[in-house]
Scaffold this active site. Sequence first.
Site: not given
Length: 306
Positions: A215, A246
Amino acid sequence: MSGSIRVVEVGPRDGLQNEASMRQLPLEELVEARLRFVTMLAEAGLDDVEAGAFVRSDRIPQMAGTDLLLQRLRAEQPKLWAKKRFWTLVPNHKGFELALAAGAKHISVFTATSDAFNLKNIQMTVEESLATLRPVVAEAQQAGVAVRGYVSTVWGCPYSGKVPAEKAKRVTEELLAMGVQEVSLGDTIGVATPQQVQEVLELIPTELPIAVHFHDTRGTAIANCLEAIQLGVSTVDSSAGGLGGCPYAKGASGNLATEDLLYMLQGMGYQTGVDLNKVCLASEYLEKELELNLPSRYFRAWKGSR
Ligand code: MG
């Protein structure tokens, strides 16, 4: 640099389910948009596309109608259906039954390295979740269904902080031992740096069927990917357009963008079999359809230069 890298496209599931601000569509339109997005990505040359999830639609409405999506994909795109791998996420046995009924041939299961994360997420410890997955994986094998396993929080947990690298090794070994074909190691909160990627991959041999899933929350996803590839990993997860925020850091980036990854890989001479321009067209389609603003750097530059 040479060699080939397999890119696993997770945007239509992992990406989309974390898009809180997307335009809400009636079920039929949502399935239509997802089907077209998945089809465009497969046609761009991606052999692995995570197409949806068999989860509760009251909790994750973005994934509602995954059964319809699979059925339409099989009926309307028989050639793609035959030669591509369309993965669907199943959280438990119930999800597996739904996936099987919808004709799924490829499923993903998930756990984590952190008890705190799993308890918050699925109300089970890591051990308990592995015990729950074991019969699902066994049944999938009997039914000829391939299973991919996600391991979350490998490089850090939003609740308990840093996680020892040994935990990732142990959970990976358990998943492979129960019959999972591939394990994707995830940096769920986007905290890893290349040095920490190396620490984990020193414990988990890259000869094993592992993938990495980074990520970009703190801007290190592409550097981490490159580190993993240089250490021998040849399968990387990414999300078209960088779809998916996120959930642990409001407003921050989630998944590494497929376009950014492909641009780097192709520029370095790696073969991916994917047409970068066609991935951009898929992202552009979804961005308009769901009224999103996708963060992929390459995609934004591509749009700006048209
Ligand atoms: Mg992700």
